[in-house]
Design an enzyme around this catalytic site. Structure first.
Site, PDB file in Angstrom:
ATOM      1  N   GLU A   1       0.848  -1.192   0.000  1.00  0.00           N
ATOM      2  CA  GLU A   1       0.000   0.000   0.000  1.00  0.00           C
ATOM      3  C   GLU A   1       0.885   1.244   0.000  1.00  0.00           C
ATOM      4  OE1 GLU A   1      -2.482   1.529  -0.703  1.00  0.00           O
ATOM      5  OE2 GLU A   1      -4.051   1.320   0.797  1.00  0.00           O
TER       6      GLU A   1
ATOM      7  N   ASP B   1      -3.845   5.820   6.238  1.00  0.00           N
ATOM      8  CA  ASP B   1      -4.252   7.090   6.844  1.00  0.00           C
ATOM      9  C   ASP B   1      -5.313   6.803   7.913  1.00  0.00           C
ATOM     10  OD1 ASP B   1      -4.768   9.717   7.355  1.00  0.00           O
ATOM     11  OD2 ASP B   1      -5.230  10.298   5.314  1.00  0.00           O
TER      12      ASP B   1
HETATM   13  C1  PRP Z   1      -5.792   6.238  -0.849  1.00  0.00           C
HETATM   14  C2  PRP Z   1      -4.471   5.552  -0.620  1.00  0.00           C
HETATM   15  C3  PRP Z   1      -4.827   4.375   0.251  1.00  0.00           C
HETATM   16  C4  PRP Z   1      -6.005   4.905   1.054  1.00  0.00           C
HETATM   17  C5  PRP Z   1      -5.552   5.268   2.416  1.00  0.00           C
HETATM   18  O1  PRP Z   1      -6.423   5.573  -1.893  1.00  0.00           O
HETATM   19  O2  PRP Z   1      -3.890   5.130  -1.840  1.00  0.00           O
HETATM   20  O3  PRP Z   1      -5.237   3.256  -0.493  1.00  0.00           O
HETATM   21  O4  PRP Z   1      -6.498   6.054   0.354  1.00  0.00           O
HETATM   22  O5  PRP Z   1      -6.571   5.888   3.142  1.00  0.00           O
HETATM   23  P1  PRP Z   1      -7.282   5.283   4.420  1.00  0.00           P
HETATM   24  O6  PRP Z   1      -6.217   4.667   5.303  1.00  0.00           O
HETATM   25  O7  PRP Z   1      -7.884   6.513   5.039  1.00  0.00           O
HETATM   26  O8  PRP Z   1      -8.300   4.284   3.973  1.00  0.00           O
HETATM   27  P2  PRP Z   1      -7.628   6.201  -2.716  1.00  0.00           P
HETATM   28  O9  PRP Z   1      -8.898   5.637  -2.193  1.00  0.00           O
HETATM   29  O10 PRP Z   1      -7.481   7.686  -2.752  1.00  0.00           O
HETATM   30  O11 PRP Z   1      -7.391   5.606  -4.154  1.00  0.00           O
HETATM   31  P3  PRP Z   1      -6.058   5.597  -5.050  1.00  0.00           P
HETATM   32  O12 PRP Z   1      -5.136   4.562  -4.451  1.00  0.00           O
HETATM   33  O13 PRP Z   1      -6.556   5.210  -6.390  1.00  0.00           O
HETATM   34  O14 PRP Z   1      -5.454   6.981  -5.010  1.00  0.00           O
END
Ligand code: PRP
Length: 182
Positions: free
Chosen positions: A105, A109
């Site tokens: 990953e 967050d």
């Molecule tokens: C973002 C990032 C992680 C996730 C983390 O993905 O790449 O996968 O959010 O956030 P969290 O811990 O609050 O769940 P996003 O959903 O923006 O998609 P992407 O990977 O396509 O940018």
């Protein structure tokens, strides 16, 4: 700044340079090799954000028995704030039952995305399940997620580059930068 406005790289605040990232990725690969050796291992990239980290990481692994697969999760949509709703757009194609699985990953967050995926994979009776994240950002953590391999720890800030986006922009920047969303 509005999402439609793309900032010049010179106006973004550097957080981790390309060189720092490359060094840390090699160190992480070495840690991962130390755990698995040549044991068969399925490495799963979480699209889209982890694509660049994943491609660098796997090329630094020495394990001769790697299988690669991809999932696509989305949670943020166009927003820069976290959402509790995780959409599972694409699943792995390999049968991971009874296999060692390493999820890769870009950033953890709130923890909702990884909490969701770990739950999904655990239910498939994998042999082992670990998580590597380039960035562990504790600012908005809401779910307790066990992180096995962590590249960098960050207290706060909205970061872009090296796969990470703001409204789909900045993913191709070689380093990681802080941006101030509108
Ligand atoms: C973002 C990032 C992680 C996730 C983390 O993905 O790449 O996968 O959010 O956030 P969290 O811990 O609050 O769940 P996003 O959903 O923006 O998609 P992407 O990977 O396509 O940018």
């Amino acid at each position: 700044m509005p999402a439609s406005e793309v900032m010049d790289i010179r106006d973004l605040k550097p957080v981790f340079t390309q060189e720092q990232i490359a060094t840390r990725v090699r160190e992480l690969a070495s840690e991962i090799d130390g755990v698995y050796g040549d044991e068969p291992l399925v490495v799963v990239c979480v699209l889209k954000g982890a694509a660049i980290f994943f491609s660098d990481l796997i090329r630094n692994l020495h394990n001769k028995n790697l299988e690669l697969d991809f999932v696509r999760l989305s949670s943020y949509g166009r927003e820069s704030t976290s959402s509790k709703h995780v959409i599972f757009n694409k699943d792995v194609e390999i049968d991971i039952c009874d296999k060692h699985v390493l999820i890769v990953e870009d950033i953890v967050d709130s923890g909702h995305s990884m909490c969701f995926l770990l739950g999904q994979f655990a239910a498939r009776r994998v042999r082992s399940l670990r998580l590597a994240t380039l960035v562990d950002k504790g600012e908005r953590r809401e779910m307790d997620v066990a992180l096995d391999f962590v590249g960098f720890t960050l207290k706060k800030g909205f970061i872009v580059g090296y796969g990470l986006d703001y409204d789909e922009r900045y993913r191709s920047l070689p380093g990681i930068y802080e941006i101030t969303p509108e």
